[in-house]
Design a protein around this motif. Structure first.
Motif, short mmCIF file in Angstrom:
data_model
loop_
_atom_site.label_atom_id
_atom_site.label_comp_id
_atom_site.label_asym_id
_atom_site.label_seq_id
_atom_site.Cartn_x
_atom_site.Cartn_y
_atom_site.Cartn_z
N TYR A 134 0.84 -1.20 0.00
CA TYR A 134 0.00 0.00 0.00
C TYR A 134 0.88 1.25 0.00
O TYR A 134 0.68 2.16 -0.81
CB TYR A 134 -0.93 0.00 1.22
CG TYR A 134 -1.63 1.32 1.43
CD1 TYR A 134 -2.85 1.57 0.81
CD2 TYR A 134 -1.06 2.32 2.21
CE1 TYR A 134 -3.48 2.80 0.97
CE2 TYR A 134 -1.69 3.53 2.38
CZ TYR A 134 -2.89 3.77 1.76
OH TYR A 134 -3.52 4.99 1.92
N ASN A 135 1.86 1.29 0.91
CA ASN A 135 2.71 2.47 1.04
C ASN A 135 3.50 2.76 -0.24
O ASN A 135 3.73 3.92 -0.58
CB ASN A 135 3.65 2.33 2.23
CG ASN A 135 2.94 2.53 3.55
OD1 ASN A 135 1.81 3.03 3.60
ND2 ASN A 135 3.58 2.12 4.63
N GLU A 136 3.89 1.71 -0.96
CA GLU A 136 4.61 1.91 -2.23
C GLU A 136 3.69 2.48 -3.31
O GLU A 136 4.12 3.27 -4.14
CB GLU A 136 5.19 0.59 -2.72
CG GLU A 136 6.36 0.10 -1.92
CD GLU A 136 6.83 -1.28 -2.34
OE1 GLU A 136 6.44 -1.75 -3.43
OE2 GLU A 136 7.59 -1.89 -1.56
N SER A 137 2.43 2.08 -3.29
CA SER A 137 1.52 2.47 -4.38
C SER A 137 0.71 3.73 -4.10
O SER A 137 0.17 4.32 -5.04
CB SER A 137 0.58 1.31 -4.72
OG SER A 137 -0.23 0.97 -3.62
N ILE A 138 0.63 4.18 -2.87
CA ILE A 138 -0.26 5.29 -2.54
C ILE A 138 0.17 6.60 -3.21
O ILE A 138 -0.67 7.42 -3.55
CB ILE A 138 -0.43 5.49 -1.01
CG1 ILE A 138 -1.55 6.49 -0.72
CG2 ILE A 138 0.86 5.93 -0.35
CD1 ILE A 138 -2.90 6.11 -1.24
N THR A 139 1.45 6.79 -3.45
CA THR A 139 1.89 8.03 -4.08
C THR A 139 1.44 8.13 -5.53
O THR A 139 1.45 9.22 -6.10
CB THR A 139 3.42 8.18 -4.00
OG1 THR A 139 4.03 7.05 -4.63
CG2 THR A 139 3.89 8.29 -2.55
N GLN A 140 1.02 7.01 -6.13
CA GLN A 140 0.57 7.00 -7.52
C GLN A 140 -0.95 7.07 -7.65
O GLN A 140 -1.48 7.06 -8.76
CB GLN A 140 1.05 5.71 -8.21
CG GLN A 140 2.54 5.46 -8.10
CD GLN A 140 3.37 6.60 -8.68
OE1 GLN A 140 3.06 7.10 -9.75
NE2 GLN A 140 4.40 7.03 -7.97
N VAL A 141 -1.67 7.12 -6.52
CA VAL A 141 -3.13 7.07 -6.53
C VAL A 141 -3.69 8.38 -5.99
O VAL A 141 -3.30 8.82 -4.91
CB VAL A 141 -3.64 5.88 -5.69
CG1 VAL A 141 -5.15 5.89 -5.58
CG2 VAL A 141 -3.15 4.56 -6.28
N ASP A 142 -4.61 8.98 -6.74
CA ASP A 142 -5.26 10.21 -6.30
C ASP A 142 -6.50 9.84 -5.49
O ASP A 142 -7.42 9.22 -6.02
CB ASP A 142 -5.66 11.06 -7.50
CG ASP A 142 -6.35 12.36 -7.12
OD1 ASP A 142 -6.31 12.74 -5.93
OD2 ASP A 142 -6.92 12.99 -8.02
N LEU A 143 -6.53 10.20 -4.22
CA LEU A 143 -7.67 9.91 -3.37
C LEU A 143 -8.68 11.06 -3.35
O LEU A 143 -9.65 11.02 -2.61
CB LEU A 143 -7.22 9.60 -1.94
CG LEU A 143 -6.37 8.36 -1.75
CD1 LEU A 143 -5.99 8.19 -0.29
CD2 LEU A 143 -7.07 7.11 -2.26
N GLY A 144 -8.45 12.09 -4.14
CA GLY A 144 -9.38 13.20 -4.21
C GLY A 144 -9.40 14.00 -2.92
O GLY A 144 -8.42 14.05 -2.18
N ILE A 145 -10.56 14.59 -2.62
CA ILE A 145 -10.70 15.44 -1.44
C ILE A 145 -10.42 14.68 -0.15
O ILE A 145 -9.83 15.22 0.78
CB ILE A 145 -12.08 16.13 -1.38
CG1 ILE A 145 -12.10 17.17 -0.28
CG2 ILE A 145 -13.19 15.12 -1.22
CD1 ILE A 145 -13.33 18.06 -0.29
N ALA A 146 -10.80 13.42 -0.09
CA ALA A 146 -10.55 12.64 1.13
C ALA A 146 -9.05 12.51 1.38
O ALA A 146 -8.60 12.58 2.52
CB ALA A 146 -11.20 11.26 1.02
N GLY A 147 -8.29 12.33 0.31
CA GLY A 147 -6.84 12.20 0.47
C GLY A 147 -6.21 13.41 1.11
O GLY A 147 -5.35 13.29 1.98
N ASP A 148 -6.66 14.59 0.70
CA ASP A 148 -6.13 15.81 1.29
C ASP A 148 -6.43 15.87 2.79
O ASP A 148 -5.63 16.39 3.57
CB ASP A 148 -6.75 17.04 0.63
CG ASP A 148 -6.36 17.17 -0.85
OD1 ASP A 148 -5.34 16.58 -1.25
OD2 ASP A 148 -7.10 17.85 -1.58
#
Length: 167
Positions: A49-63
């Motif tokens: 997960y930690n390796e791939s999260i920088t490539q995934v846009d979580l939108g407003i929730a991510g912020d």
């Protein structure tokens, strides 16, 4: 107008109180039999997960997830719940993973066991997480007054977007 403001204030107060009650109750129960195995699988998935999260846009929730201290509550088909906890860093990577609730949690994530397992076994767990959030299979509720209001607004906006077919 004044009575409408009072009504909205009372509704927000009720949401804050009930989100705190649900969090307190979930931390008081013992873990079900399946929690140990689920925690081991969860621990094993975190590096991917930690390796791939920088490539995934979580939108407003991510912020909004940046630096949150999270209690993740997973409910199985029989209604039993297991709680796992972690902290999201400023790049949305999971750190400080533990079995059981955090006493300093700022956010409660909740999902069912099926969604949890699908995320654990996905080739890209970060994308599976994003999709589960977008579909409403993973829900957020803030802990503490400010976070409760913030996540109530975010959840309401997401529900409206889902109903309009924007997700």
């Amino acid at each position: 107008m004044k009575s409408q403001s009072r009504w909205i204030g009372a509704l927000l107060a009720l949401l804050v109180i009930t989100s705190g009650v649900a969090t307190a109750q979930s931390g008081q129960s013992s873990q079900p039999d399946w929690a140990d195995k689920a925690y081991d699988e969860f621990s094993g998935m975190v590096a991917t997960y930690n390796e791939s999260i920088t490539q995934v846009d979580l939108g407003i929730a991510g912020d909004q997830l940046s630096n949150e201290r999270v209690n993740l509550v997973v409910t199985d088909a029989d209604g039993e719940t297991a709680t796992f906890s972690f902290r999201m860093d400023n790049q949305l990577r999971m750190t400080e993973l533990d079995q059981g609730p955090r006493s300093d949690a700022t956010l409660r994530m909740s999902t069912d066991r099926e969604t949890f397992n699908e995320t654990l076994t996905a080739d890209n767990p970060a994308a599976a997480f994003r999709d589960a959030v977008a579909s409403g299979e993973i829900r957020f509720s803030g802990i503490g007054t400010g976070n409760a209001i913030k996540w109530t607004v975010i959840n309401s906006a997401a529900d409206i977007a889902r109903s309009l077919g924007l997700f």
